[in-house]
Structures are given as C-alpha cells and as structure tokens.
Design an enzyme around this catalytic site. Structure first.
Site, PDB file in Angstrom:
ATOM      1  CG  HIS A 148      -2.094  -0.839   1.072  1.00 45.03           C
ATOM      2  ND1 HIS A 148      -1.898  -2.269   1.614  1.00 45.03           N
ATOM      3  CD2 HIS A 148      -3.592  -0.421   0.662  1.00 45.03           C
ATOM      4  CE1 HIS A 148      -3.359  -2.691   1.138  1.00 45.03           C
ATOM      5  NE2 HIS A 148      -4.112  -1.587   0.659  1.00 45.03           N
ATOM      6  CE  LYS A 152      -4.065  -0.695   4.684  1.00 43.59           C
ATOM      7  NZ  LYS A 152      -5.318  -0.050   5.128  1.00 43.59           N
TER       8      LYS A 152
HETATM    9  N1  LIG Z   1     -13.085  -0.476   1.779  1.00 44.51           N
HETATM   10  C1  LIG Z   1     -11.965  -0.159   1.123  1.00 44.51           C
HETATM   11  O1  LIG Z   1     -12.445  -0.555  -0.136  1.00 44.51           O
HETATM   12  C2  LIG Z   1     -11.317   0.895   1.181  1.00 44.51           C
HETATM   13  C3  LIG Z   1     -10.980   1.235   2.575  1.00 44.51           C
HETATM   14  N2  LIG Z   1     -10.001   2.111   2.849  1.00 44.51           N
HETATM   15  C4  LIG Z   1      -9.771   2.430   4.211  1.00 44.51           C
HETATM   16  O2  LIG Z   1     -10.507   3.621   4.432  1.00 44.51           O
HETATM   17  C5  LIG Z   1     -10.034   4.089   5.653  1.00 44.51           C
HETATM   18  C6  LIG Z   1      -9.879   5.543   5.167  1.00 44.51           C
HETATM   19  O3  LIG Z   1      -8.891   5.645   4.419  1.00 44.51           O
HETATM   20  P1  LIG Z   1      -8.222   7.057   3.671  1.00 44.51           P
HETATM   21  O4  LIG Z   1      -9.337   7.665   3.158  1.00 44.51           O
HETATM   22  O5  LIG Z   1      -7.239   6.608   2.729  1.00 44.51           O
HETATM   23  O6  LIG Z   1      -7.772   7.626   4.910  1.00 44.51           O
HETATM   24  P2  LIG Z   1      -7.512   9.348   5.231  1.00 44.51           P
HETATM   25  O7  LIG Z   1      -6.640   9.433   6.279  1.00 44.51           O
HETATM   26  O8  LIG Z   1      -7.319   9.909   3.872  1.00 44.51           O
HETATM   27  O9  LIG Z   1      -8.934   9.679   5.851  1.00 44.51           O
HETATM   28  C7  LIG Z   1      -9.602   9.417   6.904  1.00 44.51           C
HETATM   29  C8  LIG Z   1     -10.123  10.519   7.499  1.00 44.51           C
HETATM   30  O10 LIG Z   1     -11.145  10.350   8.681  1.00 44.51           O
HETATM   31  C9  LIG Z   1     -10.870  11.501   9.304  1.00 44.51           C
HETATM   32  N3  LIG Z   1     -11.415  11.160  10.960  1.00 44.51           N
HETATM   33  C10 LIG Z   1     -10.432  10.617  11.972  1.00 44.51           C
HETATM   34  N4  LIG Z   1     -11.236  10.481  12.993  1.00 44.51           N
HETATM   35  C11 LIG Z   1     -12.523  10.789  12.727  1.00 44.51           C
HETATM   36  C12 LIG Z   1     -13.646  10.911  13.383  1.00 44.51           C
HETATM   37  N5  LIG Z   1     -13.862  10.543  14.791  1.00 44.51           N
HETATM   38  N6  LIG Z   1     -14.844  11.194  12.874  1.00 44.51           N
HETATM   39  C13 LIG Z   1     -14.922  11.519  11.513  1.00 44.51           C
HETATM   40  N7  LIG Z   1     -13.860  11.737  10.796  1.00 44.51           N
HETATM   41  C14 LIG Z   1     -12.653  11.330  11.413  1.00 44.51           C
HETATM   42  C15 LIG Z   1      -9.706  11.994   9.110  1.00 44.51           C
HETATM   43  O11 LIG Z   1      -9.423  13.429   9.952  1.00 44.51           O
HETATM   44  P3  LIG Z   1      -8.232  13.931  10.110  1.00 44.51           P
HETATM   45  O12 LIG Z   1      -7.262  13.928   9.008  1.00 44.51           O
HETATM   46  O13 LIG Z   1      -8.586  15.256  10.654  1.00 44.51           O
HETATM   47  O14 LIG Z   1      -7.623  13.189  11.256  1.00 44.51           O
HETATM   48  C16 LIG Z   1      -9.623  11.905   7.671  1.00 44.51           C
HETATM   49  O15 LIG Z   1     -10.159  12.871   6.986  1.00 44.51           O
HETATM   50  C17 LIG Z   1      -8.870   3.391   5.984  1.00 44.51           C
HETATM   51  O16 LIG Z   1      -8.892   2.697   6.991  1.00 44.51           O
HETATM   52  C18 LIG Z   1      -8.451   2.485   4.807  1.00 44.51           C
HETATM   53  O17 LIG Z   1      -7.776   1.546   4.920  1.00 44.51           O
HETATM   54  C19 LIG Z   1      -9.425   2.704   1.996  1.00 44.51           C
HETATM   55  C20 LIG Z   1      -9.287   2.333   0.542  1.00 44.51           C
HETATM   56  C21 LIG Z   1     -10.673   1.555  -0.019  1.00 44.51           C
HETATM   57  O1  LIG Z   2      -5.941   2.301   2.999  1.00 43.10           O
HETATM   58  C1  LIG Z   2      -5.986   1.937   1.776  1.00 43.10           C
HETATM   59  O2  LIG Z   2      -5.645   2.365   0.871  1.00 43.10           O
HETATM   60  C2  LIG Z   2      -6.810   0.618   1.583  1.00 43.10           C
HETATM   61  N1  LIG Z   2      -7.298   0.026   2.507  1.00 43.10           N
HETATM   62  C3  LIG Z   2      -8.109  -1.127   2.556  1.00 43.10           C
HETATM   63  C4  LIG Z   2      -7.550  -2.397   3.303  1.00 43.10           C
HETATM   64  O3  LIG Z   2      -6.927  -2.079   4.475  1.00 43.10           O
HETATM   65  O4  LIG Z   2      -7.591  -3.572   2.730  1.00 43.10           O
HETATM   66  C5  LIG Z   2      -8.546  -1.436   0.912  1.00 43.10           C
HETATM   67  C6  LIG Z   2      -7.638  -1.133  -0.019  1.00 43.10           C
HETATM   68  O5  LIG Z   2      -6.634  -2.291   0.249  1.00 43.10           O
HETATM   69  C7  LIG Z   2      -7.001   0.157   0.145  1.00 43.10           C
END
Ligand SMILES: NC(=O)C1=CN([C@@H]2O[C@H](COP(=O)(O)OP(=O)(O)OC[C@H]3O[C@@H](n4cnc5c(N)ncnc54)[C@H](OP(=O)(O)O)[C@@H]3O)[C@@H](O)[C@H]2O)C=CC1
Ligand SMILES: O=C(O)C1=N[C@H](C(=O)O)C[C@H](O)C1
Length: 253
Positions: A148, A152
């Site tokens: 990743h 992440k």
């Molecule tokens: N299921 C899937 O297909 C995928 C899942 N993911 C997962 O999604 C999650 C997010 O990924 P990503 O977008 O890259 O991460 P980011 O770090 O870009 O985004 C996370 C966001 O959540 C915010 N946040 C933190 N705490 C809170 C809270 N208590 N309430 C509301 N918002 C909050 C953060 O704010 P701040 O920056 O101010 O802390 C930030 O804006 C990860 O766990 C990732 O693994 C990612 C890609 C695909």
């Molecule tokens: O953090 C990410 O970017 C992603 N998180 C998810 C995971 O933990 O599997 C999904 C995807 O791999 C991207």
C-alpha cells in the site's frame, strides 16, 4: 430514496465517496460526520450539514445508512453508535479486530439491522479473495503480500485479513488439512507481509507454493475509482439485509 451519511468526508476515500453518492438518483446525502468543523468538509459536502457527533446526526438528518471511512481508532465506536441509533453501517475502514467484528454481528442481529463490513470495495479484489479461497483447498502452503501507499495508517490491510480468513476457512473444510496431524485445531494461519511505499496505491499477491511450482493471484487498484461501484452496491444492499455481512464477495454471488 436511501438517506446516506458519510463519516470521514475530508479523507481520500470519504471525499470521493461523497462526490459519488450525491450523483445517485436513489440516494440522498443527508449529512457528513467529521471529527471537527473544518472548512474543507464544508466545501466537500456542499449544502449538506456537517456533524461531529452521531446522536445529533441521527436526530437531525435521520440517515438510513452510514458509510464509514475514517480510521482504525474510530471505526468501531462509529459502527456501534450507528447501530444503536438505528443506522445501518457500511464499514469500509480497516483495522477492526475479530472481537469487534463479532460484537457488531451481535448488535446488528439484535437490532434487526443490516451491517456490512467491506474491507475492499473493488470487484477485482473480491474475485481475488474468492479465487484464493478455492486455490487454498488444493495448495494450502500459502502466504499473502499486501502493498500500500505510505499514507496508510494500519497494517495488515483489511483486505489481507479477510483473504486469510477465507483461505483458512476453505482449508479447514478441505480433507487435506483435517487429516494433517501437525495442525492442532484445524485452523490454518496464513502469514501476511505488509509493504508501505510511495508510488503504490493498493495491491495484493497471494502466493501458493507446491512441489516445483508457484501459483500467484494478484490484484492491483490503480485508482480509488475502483472502489466506487462497490460502495454504491453496498449502500443498496445493506438496506435489504439483516445482521452482519463481511466482504463484498458475499454480495456478488
Ligand atoms: N474498503 C475499501 O475498499 C477501502 C478502505 N479504505 C480504508 O478507509 C479508511 C480511510 O482511508 P483514507 O481515506 O485513505 O484515509 P484518510 O486518512 O485519507 O482519511 C481518514 C479521514 O477520517 C477522518 N477522521 C478521523 N477521525 C474521525 C472521526 N472521529 N470522525 C470523522 N472523521 C474522522 C480524518 O480526519 P483527520 O485527517 O482530521 O484526522 C480523515 O479525514 C482506511 O481505514 C482505509 O484502510 C481505503 C480504501 C479502500
Ligand atoms: O488504505 C487503503 O488505501 C486501503 N485500505 C483497505 C485495506 O486495508 O484493505 C482497502 C484497500 O486495500 C485500500
């Protein structure tokens, strides 16, 4: 009309999910849940109200579904609170423990609400997991490498954890492992290796070793667009379900 809220609207995934969901004719974005009142979330959400607590979001905007895209530190409490408020969680955030997943299964069953945990919303990753589970029956000596982007925050990835779980379940069902006296409880542990590097987005390889051969099953996401059709499907499906569904593969047959 499905009333949808998104948690984590300033994040890489949350911002794109907001952009995608507002264009759906059968969905209405009714609010976003942030951890602070930020100018950036106001820009992303447009006319949609921003909330910093679940109870107020529930009371004022009455969402049917919460798409959870925050962090491993927050996701469990958000999903739990949502179920308590009668909101169906679609959890994309990784990092839930096995115990937390079991607890969400229990809570959603008790409340008679759908709850989806989807570690990877891309169709290709769902197929990779299914194929890996099939292959593991005949080639149980396997390891996972997940790679990743360096932003992440958690490891191992949610995708790798679900892949390992599906492979272990598949191995346990197969005669091969049940006959193996070296496996104490019939549960295979598939090693997971995590790589975090700039230049990567989301990639996984499942390697299966055999006498004189190696099988590799690989999936790559090159853009976060790869997740958007799975998010839309999950929002629609969670409305039809009761209790927990863990993995997009269970929604696509
Ligand atoms: N299921 C899937 O297909 C995928 C899942 N993911 C997962 O999604 C999650 C997010 O990924 P990503 O977008 O890259 O991460 P980011 O770090 O870009 O985004 C996370 C966001 O959540 C915010 N946040 C933190 N705490 C809170 C809270 N208590 N309430 C509301 N918002 C909050 C953060 O704010 P701040 O920056 O101010 O802390 C930030 O804006 C990860 O766990 C990732 O693994 C990612 C890609 C695909
Ligand atoms: O953090 C990410 O970017 C992603 N998180 C998810 C995971 O933990 O599997 C999904 C995807 O791999 C991207």
């Amino acid at each position: 009309m499905i009333r949808v809220a998104v948690a984590g609207p300033r994040g890489r995934m949350g911002a794109l999910a907001v952009e995608t969901l507002v264009t759906q004719r059968d969905m209405l974005l009714v609010g976003v849940l942030d951890r602070k009142m930020a100018e950036q979330s106001a820009t992303i959400a447009g006319a949609v109200p921003i909330y910093t607590d679940m109870a107020t979001l529930a009371e004022e905007s009455k969402p049917d579904v919460l798409v959870e895209l925050t962090t491993h530190e927050t996701v469990f409490s958000h999903a739990k609170e949502a179920i308590k408020e009668g909101i169906r969680p679609v959890v994309g955030t990784s990092g839930l423990s096995a115990e937390q997943i079991d607890r969400l299964a229990e809570l959603s069953r008790e409340r008679g609400l759908g709850c989806l945990i989807v570690p990877n919303f891309s169709i290709g990753a769902a197929l990779m997991m299914k194929f890996a589970a099939v292959a593991a029956k005949l080639m149980p000596e396997a390891e996972i490498i997940e790679l990743h982007h360096s932003g992440k925050k958690d490891a191992p990835s949610g995708t790798a954890e679900l892949t390992a779980r599906m492979m272990a379940a598949s191995i346990a069902k197969s005669k091969n492992l049940n006959d193996d006296p070296d496996k104490e409880d019939g549960t295979a542990v598939i090693p997971i290796h995590s790589v975090r590097l700039p230049g990567l987005l989301s990639h996984q390889e499942v390697l299966f070793g055999g006498e004189g051969q190696l099988l590799t099953i690989r999936h790559d996401s090159f853009s976060r667009e790869s997740y958007m059709s799975g998010i839309k499907l999950s929002v629609r499906e969670v409305m039809k379900r009761e209790g927990l569904v863990y993995g997009l593969d269970k929604l696509i047959g």
